[in-house]
Write a protein that holds these residues in place. Structure first.
Motif, PDB file in Angstrom:
ATOM      1  N   VAL A  70       0.659  -1.037  -0.138  1.00  0.00           N
ATOM      2  CA  VAL A  70      -0.063  -0.151   0.007  1.00  0.00           C
ATOM      3  C   VAL A  70       0.756   1.159   0.002  1.00  0.00           C
ATOM      4  CG1 VAL A  70      -2.073  -1.114   1.154  1.00  0.00           C
ATOM      5  CG2 VAL A  70      -0.248  -0.047   2.722  1.00  0.00           C
ATOM      6  N   ALA A  71       2.295   1.164   0.388  1.00  0.00           N
ATOM      7  CA  ALA A  71       3.079   2.562   0.149  1.00  0.00           C
ATOM      8  C   ALA A  71       4.464   1.988  -0.349  1.00  0.00           C
ATOM      9  CB  ALA A  71       3.022   3.116   1.799  1.00  0.00           C
ATOM     10  N   LEU A  72       5.179   2.910  -0.867  1.00  0.00           N
ATOM     11  CA  LEU A  72       6.231   2.774  -1.461  1.00  0.00           C
ATOM     12  C   LEU A  72       7.243   4.297  -1.222  1.00  0.00           C
ATOM     13  CD1 LEU A  72       5.856   1.214  -4.963  1.00  0.00           C
ATOM     14  CD2 LEU A  72       6.626  -0.110  -2.969  1.00  0.00           C
ATOM     15  N   CYS A  73       8.453   3.969  -0.621  1.00  0.00           N
ATOM     16  CA  CYS A  73       9.242   5.197  -0.360  1.00  0.00           C
ATOM     17  C   CYS A  73      10.555   5.056  -0.817  1.00  0.00           C
ATOM     18  CB  CYS A  73       9.177   5.487   1.205  1.00  0.00           C
ATOM     19  SG  CYS A  73      10.066   7.027   1.593  1.00  0.00           S
ATOM     20  N   ASP A  74      11.089   6.181  -1.633  1.00  0.00           N
ATOM     21  CA  ASP A  74      12.458   6.181  -2.086  1.00  0.00           C
ATOM     22  C   ASP A  74      12.694   7.480  -2.553  1.00  0.00           C
ATOM     23  OD1 ASP A  74      14.825   5.572  -3.538  1.00  0.00           O
ATOM     24  OD2 ASP A  74      14.699   3.624  -2.912  1.00  0.00           O
ATOM     25  N   ILE A  75      13.937   8.092  -2.222  1.00  0.00           N
ATOM     26  CA  ILE A  75      14.118   9.573  -2.727  1.00  0.00           C
ATOM     27  C   ILE A  75      14.770   9.587  -3.994  1.00  0.00           C
ATOM     28  CG2 ILE A  75      14.508  10.068   0.088  1.00  0.00           C
ATOM     29  CD1 ILE A  75      17.466  10.050  -0.355  1.00  0.00           C
ATOM     30  N   GLU A  76      15.020   8.239  -4.582  1.00  0.00           N
ATOM     31  CA  GLU A  76      15.548   8.378  -5.901  1.00  0.00           C
ATOM     32  C   GLU A  76      14.455   8.204  -6.887  1.00  0.00           C
ATOM     33  OE1 GLU A  76      16.796   8.865  -9.120  1.00  0.00           O
ATOM     34  OE2 GLU A  76      18.472   9.157  -7.502  1.00  0.00           O
ATOM     35  N   PRO A  77      13.793   9.019  -7.638  1.00  0.00           N
ATOM     36  CA  PRO A  77      12.541   8.777  -8.610  1.00  0.00           C
ATOM     37  C   PRO A  77      12.944   7.716  -9.404  1.00  0.00           C
ATOM     38  CG  PRO A  77      13.361  11.205  -8.126  1.00  0.00           C
ATOM     39  CD  PRO A  77      14.370  10.355  -7.674  1.00  0.00           C
ATOM     40  N   ILE A  78      14.039   7.269 -10.040  1.00  0.00           N
ATOM     41  CA  ILE A  78      14.215   6.295 -11.024  1.00  0.00           C
ATOM     42  C   ILE A  78      13.836   4.921 -10.395  1.00  0.00           C
ATOM     43  CG2 ILE A  78      15.592   5.198 -12.355  1.00  0.00           C
ATOM     44  CD1 ILE A  78      17.486   7.774 -12.966  1.00  0.00           C
ATOM     45  N   LEU A  80      11.895   4.350  -7.724  1.00  0.00           N
ATOM     46  CA  LEU A  80      10.613   4.363  -7.073  1.00  0.00           C
ATOM     47  C   LEU A  80       9.711   4.111  -8.464  1.00  0.00           C
ATOM     48  CD1 LEU A  80       9.067   4.903  -4.790  1.00  0.00           C
ATOM     49  CD2 LEU A  80       8.662   7.379  -5.442  1.00  0.00           C
ATOM     50  N   LYS A  81      10.114   4.724  -9.770  1.00  0.00           N
ATOM     51  CA  LYS A  81       9.517   4.488 -10.958  1.00  0.00           C
ATOM     52  C   LYS A  81       9.400   3.012 -11.414  1.00  0.00           C
ATOM     53  CE  LYS A  81       9.128   5.840 -15.979  1.00  0.00           C
ATOM     54  NZ  LYS A  81       9.868   6.452 -16.793  1.00  0.00           N
ATOM     55  N   HIS A  82      10.488   2.361 -10.990  1.00  0.00           N
ATOM     56  CA  HIS A  82      10.799   1.004 -11.385  1.00  0.00           C
ATOM     57  C   HIS A  82       9.991   0.121 -10.474  1.00  0.00           C
ATOM     58  CE1 HIS A  82      13.683   1.642 -14.089  1.00  0.00           C
ATOM     59  NE2 HIS A  82      15.039   1.839 -13.432  1.00  0.00           N
ATOM     60  N   ALA A  83       9.884   0.440  -9.170  1.00  0.00           N
ATOM     61  CA  ALA A  83       8.979  -0.316  -8.233  1.00  0.00           C
ATOM     62  C   ALA A  83       7.331  -0.103  -8.506  1.00  0.00           C
ATOM     63  CB  ALA A  83       9.371   0.215  -7.001  1.00  0.00           C
ATOM     64  N   PRO A  95       0.271   1.722  -5.137  1.00  0.00           N
ATOM     65  CA  PRO A  95       0.407   2.190  -3.830  1.00  0.00           C
ATOM     66  C   PRO A  95       0.696   3.518  -3.576  1.00  0.00           C
ATOM     67  CG  PRO A  95       2.524   1.170  -4.472  1.00  0.00           C
ATOM     68  CD  PRO A  95       1.437   1.037  -5.712  1.00  0.00           C
ATOM     69  N   ARG A  96       0.455   4.308  -2.357  1.00  0.00           N
ATOM     70  CA  ARG A  96       0.939   5.446  -2.274  1.00  0.00           C
ATOM     71  C   ARG A  96       2.641   5.593  -2.485  1.00  0.00           C
ATOM     72  NH1 ARG A  96      -2.189   4.256   2.508  1.00  0.00           N
ATOM     73  NH2 ARG A  96       0.100   4.616   3.883  1.00  0.00           N
ATOM     74  N   THR A  97       2.754   6.817  -2.717  1.00  0.00           N
ATOM     75  CA  THR A  97       4.302   7.185  -2.974  1.00  0.00           C
ATOM     76  C   THR A  97       4.823   8.159  -2.076  1.00  0.00           C
ATOM     77  OG1 THR A  97       4.035   8.112  -4.845  1.00  0.00           O
ATOM     78  CG2 THR A  97       4.539   5.821  -5.128  1.00  0.00           C
TER      79      THR A  97
END
Length: 463
Positions: A70-78, A80-83, A95-97
């Motif tokens: 339901v939620a993903l967190c990463d400070i690298e946008p690339i 986060l996009k892959h996930a 999920p919420r990002t």
């Protein structure tokens, strides 16, 4: 330590007062019983850190019907996009990002938003302790990638927070679920090796192409000699540890199974530790041998991490354990397991075993027949589901264990005491090496409870 490893700039965390102790775990990586009091059929999870390792774990989560990411967190946008692409490809709801703005405190917003039954932490090592502490303070169960912390104080802080809040914590050490490792555990429990005397393990893995790359996100491994700000993926953060630290930096792959075999924290404990390190040559040699490497600025970097670090542990019940950390030299991959007792021994390097009275004198037998006979019940049951999972299926089992424990509200199979005991080998080994290879007392994180806690991974595969 430099400011790069100053977690207090990332999260202000102080030691909490120790409360009641977590009960000894008898949980196996098998099926949880949803009928257990307070049990549930499905859990909502968040993932902090969606880099290369986070995506491997996410792949296991999204293929499960009993998990909602339901939620993903990463400070690298690339990353986060892959996930997000992984979740979409699996046909699961978006999920919420958090973290697209590169805010290093984005994970706190994710935790504060609630709606989580658990969180997976798969970030660089230096963030594991503060993130786990924040999650436990928010009453969100934690599945944390190895290691548990950087400094010895980190480990006490993580432990004390868990004891104070009562929030479940599991170290996601996947090698404990390797098929041959679990079969060897069955053999130990059956007494095949007699009384255990000596064990070995380690992390012997050529990581030079992991610690250096070209900085191109499309090529995270090798292709250059960049690290730090100009590096990508693990080269961005992991290599700096080799610059600044000298010790057993990655102990849990080796010590996890050895601790299981010897019942550490469950009738046994580590009592003494020392460590030795060779000179550091491998990483510099790798740099200067690459095209243009001799002229590169990184050819002048002084690496502190010894190419081979050897750590010795003594146990309360009389066993000794040797760990070796070897990641900067050319070599094939091996964890170097050895389990030796009064009646024989197993070594994983040559897939061999010798049992007195069964094997011919002074000759090895092939391990496969023994592994087939003593194959762990959960591998027999879930081998098909684990097929294709990361690290030869181990990642299926470690995620399975965490999810099933959450669903059943059961104790974590690799719990807080295991996590801090195994991981604290790192700062203790650093201290030993810095003090001219001094032998040190090993702290008892259980506060004496190791005497009464029960072994995990029962022989019959039940819990």
């Amino acid at each position: 330590m430099t400011t790069q490893f100053n977690r207090r700039n990332f999260l202000s965390a102080s030691a909490a007062l120790a409360g009641g102790a977590m009960a000894g775990s008898t949980l196996l990586p098998g099926e949880a019983n949803a009928a257990t009091a307070g049990g549930r059929d499905k859990v909502r999870l968040g993932v902090i850190g969606t880099g290369m390792r986070g995506q491997v774990l996410l792949a296991e989560l999204v293929r499960r019907d009993d998990v909602e990411v339901v939620a993903l967190c990463d400070i690298e946008p690339i990353m986060l996009k892959h996930a997000l692409g992984q979740v979409e490809k699996a046909g699961k709801p978006r999920p919420r990002t958090y973290g697209e703005d590169r805010d290093q405190k984005a994970y706190k917003r994710m935790l504060d938003a609630g709606g989580l039954d658990g969180v997976i932490i798969a970030t660089p090592w230096e963030f594991h302790a503060p993130m786990a502490i924040a999650a436990m303070q928010a009453k969100i169960p934690v599945g944390c990638e190895v290691v548990a912390g950087i400094t010895l104080q980190d480990h006490w802080d993580v432990l004390n927070t868990q004891l104070k809040t009562g929030t479940p914590y599991m170290l996601l050490e996947n090698v404990c679920y390797r098929r041959d490792v679990m079969a060897a555990l069955q053999m130990v429990r059956a007494g095949l090796f007699g009384e255990l005397l000596h064990l070995q393990g380690g992390y012997q893995h050529d990581l030079r192409a992991v610690k250096f790359n070209s900085g191109n996100p499309a090529k995270p491994y090798g292709g250059g000699v960049e690290f730090g700000e100009k590096g990508w993926s693990e080269a961005h953060w992991r290599t700096q540890h080799s610059v600044e630290r000298n010790g057993e930096l990655y102990p849990s792959h080796g010590i996890g199974p050895c601790a299981m075999y010897t019942n550490i924290n469950r009738g046994n404990r580590f009592t003494r530790i020392n460590a030795f390190a060779t000179k550091a040559r491998g990483l510099h040699d790798y740099i200067v041998k690459q095209p243009g490497g001799a002229q590169h600025a990184n050819a002048k970097v002084k690496f502190k991490l010894g190419d081979v670090v050897t750590t010795t542990l003594a146990c309360e019940n009389g066993e000794t354990i040797i760990l070796q950390h070897d990641t900067s030299l050319p070599r094939p991959y091996s964890l170097g397991f050895r389990v030796q007792g009064t009646d024989g021994l197993w070594m994983d390097l040559n897939n061999s075993i010798h049992i007195e009275g069964v094997s011919k004198p002074h000759q090895w037998d092939d391990f496969k027949a023994y592994q087939d006979k003593y194959d762990h019940p959960v591998w027999r049951k879930y081998a098909a589901k684990a097929e294709g999972a990361g690290h030869g299926g181990m990642d299926f089992f470690v995620i399975h264990a965490f999810v099933e424990a959450l669903k059943a509200n059961a104790p974590m199979p690799i719990d807080i005491y295991d996590a801090v005991t195994w991981s604290a080998i790192t700062p203790l080994s650093e201290q030993s090496i810095a003090a001219n290879f001094q032998t040190l007392d090993f702290p008892d994180f259980t506060g004496g409870q190791w005497k009464s806690r029960k072994p995990i991974f029962a022989l019959d595969g039940k819990y």
